[in-house]
Design an enzyme around this catalytic site. Structure first.
Site, PDB file in Angstrom:
ATOM      1  N   VAL A  52       0.803  -1.128   0.051  1.00  0.00           N
ATOM      2  CA  VAL A  52      -0.036  -0.157  -0.008  1.00  0.00           C
ATOM      3  C   VAL A  52       0.880   1.348  -0.025  1.00  0.00           C
ATOM      4  O   VAL A  52       1.754   1.428   1.041  1.00  0.00           O
ATOM      5  CB  VAL A  52      -0.972  -0.077   1.282  1.00  0.00           C
ATOM      6  CG1 VAL A  52      -1.819   1.118   1.055  1.00  0.00           C
ATOM      7  CG2 VAL A  52      -1.713  -1.423   1.252  1.00  0.00           C
ATOM      8  N   CYS A  53       0.837   2.039  -1.109  1.00  0.00           N
ATOM      9  CA  CYS A  53       1.407   3.447  -1.180  1.00  0.00           C
ATOM     10  C   CYS A  53       2.852   3.014  -0.855  1.00  0.00           C
ATOM     11  O   CYS A  53       3.425   2.221  -2.136  1.00  0.00           O
ATOM     12  CB  CYS A  53       0.889   4.186  -0.039  1.00  0.00           C
ATOM     13  SG  CYS A  53       1.342   5.872   0.036  1.00  0.00           S
ATOM     14  N   GLN A  54       3.610   3.872  -0.102  1.00  0.00           N
ATOM     15  CA  GLN A  54       4.884   3.646  -0.194  1.00  0.00           C
ATOM     16  C   GLN A  54       5.430   2.082   0.073  1.00  0.00           C
ATOM     17  O   GLN A  54       6.343   1.367  -0.363  1.00  0.00           O
ATOM     18  CB  GLN A  54       5.686   4.296   0.998  1.00  0.00           C
ATOM     19  CG  GLN A  54       7.037   4.452   1.070  1.00  0.00           C
ATOM     20  CD  GLN A  54       7.667   4.830   2.375  1.00  0.00           C
ATOM     21  OE1 GLN A  54       6.864   5.098   3.486  1.00  0.00           O
ATOM     22  NE2 GLN A  54       8.902   5.457   2.384  1.00  0.00           N
TER      23      GLN A  54
ATOM     24  N   MET B 270      -1.368  -0.921  -4.329  1.00  0.00           N
ATOM     25  CA  MET B 270      -2.378  -0.139  -4.096  1.00  0.00           C
ATOM     26  C   MET B 270      -1.986   1.189  -3.866  1.00  0.00           C
ATOM     27  O   MET B 270      -0.986   1.379  -2.916  1.00  0.00           O
ATOM     28  CB  MET B 270      -3.438  -0.725  -2.833  1.00  0.00           C
ATOM     29  CG  MET B 270      -4.458   0.018  -2.548  1.00  0.00           C
ATOM     30  SD  MET B 270      -5.258  -0.949  -1.084  1.00  0.00           S
ATOM     31  CE  MET B 270      -6.669   0.293  -0.830  1.00  0.00           C
TER      32      MET B 270
END
Lengths: 258, 324
Positions: free
Chosen positions: B112-114, B136
Site C-alpha cells: 500500500v502506497c510506499q 494499491m
C-alpha cells in the site's frame, strides 16, 4: 487524555497554528451574508450594490481572511532576528575565536537565506490568493442558482475553496515556488547544521556526550548486528553436500634437486 | 491510540517491527496467505480503522488469510536504518516467518502506497517467494506532471536535510497538508461543523468520532529513519531509479522485468498524493503477462476508508485472487 469528542475538537482547534477553522468559518459566514445582503439589498432596505463592487469587496475580504493560512513547510517558523549576534557576525573573523566567529557568520547567513526564501514563498502565497480572488469574482458574476440561507453560504464557501485551491495548485506547481521552497529547506538545513555544531562545541566543553559520539556508537552497533545476522544466516543455511576429498599428490619430503 | 478493530495475534517481532495475523471470520477461500505491506510514513491501522471502514475486515470476510506488518516508531537508534534493512531484513523476515508457518513456498504481497514500492522491490529481488503481487495507490513513475511532491523535492539537498538524523513526522504532515492547504487545513473542518450542525446529537457525535479517528491517524506519523528516508527521496523522487532500472538494494539490481507473477494494480483516480499516471506506469515496466489495473473514482485516503472502497476494493482483490 480528553475522551469527549467535543472537548477533543476544542482542544484540537485551540492547538491550530492559525485562527481555528471554526473562527474562520464564522467570519466567512458574516462576510458571505454581507455579500448576499448587499447584492440583493434585502437587509438594509437600500438599493442593491452593483454586483461587481459587491463581488470585489467580498473577494478582497476573503484574501485578508485566508492570508494567515499560509502553510509552514518547515514545520515551524524560524525567527531570524539577529540582535546582539550582529556584533559577532559583522566584523571580519580572525584571532583566537576565528572558527567560532565563522560558524556564527554561517549561521547568520543561513538565517538570512531562510528569511529571504520565506518572503518569496509569502509573496507567491499572496499571488495565489490574488488569483483566487479574481477567479472567485468571475464565479460570482455568473448567474447563481437560487438557494436560501445556509445552503447559499455553503455554496459560496465551496466555490471560494475551489478557486483558492486551483490558484494555489497553479502557483505550487510552478518553478518559482519549487525553487523558493527548496531554498527554504536547504537554508533551514544549513542553519540547523551550524546550530548543531555550536551545541556540539558547548557539549564538548562540558564533557557531555555529543551526537557525533552517539553516531559512532550507533554505527558500531549496526556493524555488529550485521555480523551477527550473517553468522545466523550461515547457521540457518542447509549444509552443502560434502565432496570427496581430492587425492593429494604425495608431498615430497626431500629437497628438490636440480 | 487505535490499533485497529479486528482480532489479531502477534506472530513475530523483530526490533520495533511486529507481524500480525488476523483471525479468520469466514471460511477460507484462498490458500496463499496475504501479507499487507503498509507505508513507513503512517500507521497501518488505517487498514482496519473501524468495523464499517476496514479493508482488512473486507478481506477476512472474503476468506483470505491476512497478515499485516507494523513497522513501529523509529527513534534515534534507527537513524542509520536503510531501505535495504527494511526490504531485505524486515520484510524478508516477515515473508520467511509466514512461509515457515504455512509450510508454503509463496505469499501474496499487498503493498500500500510506499509499502507498494517496498513490495515491488522485494518481489523483483525474490520473485520465487511471491505468488501474486497487489499494489494499491503505489507510485512507480515518480516524475509525472501531476506529481507535486516530486517537483517540490527536486531542488532539496536531501543529504543536508537528513544530516544523520531522523525526519520528523510532524514536518511530513505539514508537507502533506501543504499539497492542498485550503481543503486539508480548512474546508474539511468546516464541512464537519456543517454536517454536525445539521444533524441530531447522536448522529453528530458519531460523525465527530469517525472524523477524529481519521484525524488521529493522519497526524500519528512516525518519524522516519534518516538513512531510509534519504534513500527513498533521492532514489525514487529525485532520480526515478525504479523506472530507469537503475535501482540497487543491498547491492542487487531491482529489475521490474523479473515481476512475472500475476499483478493487480489498484489506482485512485482522484489521488492527489500518488497521481494515477504514477501508478499506471507499472504496466509497461513489468515482465508479467497477467497484469490487471483497476481504477476507482476515489482519492488516496478514500481508497482505504470510504464507503465505496469498502464495497468495491476487497471484493475486487478477492475475486482477482480467486481466479489465480
Amino acid at each position: 487524555m480528553e475522551t469527549d469528542p467535543w472537548q477533543q475538537w476544542h482542544a484540537f482547534t485551540a492547538a491550530a497554528p492559525c485562527a481555528p477553522p471554526s473562527d474562520l468559518a464564522d467570519r466567512f459566514n458574516r462576510l458571505a451574508r454581507s455579500f448576499l445582503d448587499a447584492s440583493t439589498g434585502t437587509a438594509s432596505g437600500k438599493p442593491p450594490t452593483p454586483p461587481g463592487e459587491a463581488a470585489q469587496a467580498f473577494s478582497e475580504a476573503l484574501r485578508d481572511l485566508f492570508a494567515p493560512l499560509q502553510p509552514s513547510f518547515t514545520g515551524a517558523r524560524t525567527t531570524t532576528a539577529l540582535g546582539p549576534a550582529d556584533l559577532l557576525t559583522n566584523p571580519p573573523a580572525f584571532g583566537a575565536g576565528r572558527e567560532h566567529q565563522l560558524r556564527a557568520q554561517r549561521l547568520a547567513a543561513a538565517a538570512r537565506r531562510l528569511d529571504e526564501a520565506h518572503r518569496r514563498l509569502q509573496r507567491l502565497w499572496l499571488d495565489a490568493l490574488r488569483d483566487a480572488g479574481a477567479a472567485f469574482m468571475n464565479r460570482l458574476e455568473e448567474p447563481m442558482a437560487p438557494v436560501e440561507g445556509a445552503a447559499a453560504v455553503r455554496a459560496l464557501y465551496d466555490a471560494w475553496i475551489d478557486c483558492a485551491e486551483d490558484a494555489y495548485s497553479r502557483i505550487a506547481h510552478g518553478a518559482p515556488f519549487c525553487e523558493a521552497l527548496a531554498d527554504s529547506v536547504n537554508a533551514a538545513s544549513d542553519w540547523r547544521r551550524e546550530l548543531r555544531e555550536t551545541a556540539l562545541h558547548a557539549a564538548a566543553l562540558l564533557d557531555l556526550p555529543t551526537r557525533a559520539e552517539l553516531n559512532t556508537l550507533h554505527r558500531q552497533l549496526r556493524a555488529a548486528e550485521e555480523r551477527i545476522s550473517a553468522v545466523e544466516a550461515n547457521l540457518r543455511a542447509p549444509p552443502t553436500p560434502s565432496r570427496a576429498p581430492k587425492p593429494r599428490a604425495p608431498r615430497s619430503r626431500g629437497k628438490k634437486t636440480p | 491510540m487505535s490499533n485497529g478493530c479486528s482480532d489479531r495475534d502477534l506472530v513475530w517481532r523483530s526490533g520495533k517491527l511486529a507481524l500480525y495475523r488476523y483471525r479468520p471470520i469466514a471460511r477460507p477461500a484462498v490458500s496463499v496467505p496475504v501479507l499487507i505491506v503498509y507505508a513507513l510514513v503512517n500507521r497501518p491501522h488505517m487498514m482496519d480503522l473501524q468495523p464499517d471502514r476496514s479493508l482488512i475486515r473486507g478481506l477476512l470476510s472474503a476468506g483470505l488469510d491476512v497478515y499485516l506488518i507494523d513497522w513501529g516508531y523509529p527513534d534515534g537508534a534507527d537513524r542509520f536504518t536503510a531501505l535495504a534493512d527494511y526490504i531485505e531484513g524486515q520484510l524478508d523476515g516477515c515473508v520467511r516467518q509466514i512461509l515457515a508457518a504455512h509450510a508454503a513456498p509463496q505469499v501474496t504481497l499487498l503493498g500500500v502506497c510506499q509499502g507498494g514500492v517496498l513490495s515491488l522491490c522485494y518481489a523483483a529481488l525474490h520473485p520465487e517467494r511471491v505468488r501474486n503481487l497487489i499494489t494499491m495507490v503505489t507510485p512507480v513513475d515518480f516524475r509525472t506532471p501531476a506529481d507535486l511532491l516530486s517537483k517540490w523535492v527536486d531542488g532539496i539537498d536531501i543529504d543536508a536535510f537528513v544530516a544523520d538524523g531522523n525526519v520528523s513526522g510532524d514536518a511530513l504532515n505539514a508537507l502533506f497538508v501543504s499539497l492542498m492547504p485550503f481543503r486539508l487545513a480548512h474546508q474539511k473542518y468546516v464541512h464537519l461543523l456543517a454536517s454536525v450542525a445539521g444533524s441530531g446529537q447522536e448522529t453528530g457525535s458519531e460523525a465527530i468520532e469517525n472524523f477524529m479517528r481519521v484525524e488521529e491517524w493522519i497526524f500519528d506519523s512516525p518519524d522516519q529513519a534518516g538513512s531510509a528516508f534519504g534513500e527513498f527521496v533521492r532514489w525514487f523522487y529525485q532520480e526515478n531509479r525504479l523506472v530507469k532500472s537503475r535501482l540497487e538494494i543491498a547491492g542487487r539490481q531491482v529489475d521490474l522485468k523479473k515481476l512475472q507473477m500475476p499483478i493487480l494494480n489498484l489506482i485512485g483516480k482522484r489521488d492527489h498524493l500518488v497521481p494515477p499516471a504514477a501508478s499506471t506506469a507499472l504496466k509497461s515496466l513489468v515482465g508479467s503477462d497477467d497484469y490487471t489495473a483497476i481504477e476507482f473514482d476515489l482519492g488516496h485516503i478514500g481508497m482505504y476508508i470510504s464507503a465505496r472502497a469498502q464495497r468495491e476494493v476487497p471484493r475486487a482483490i478477492a475475486e482477482w485472487l480467486a481466479k489465480r
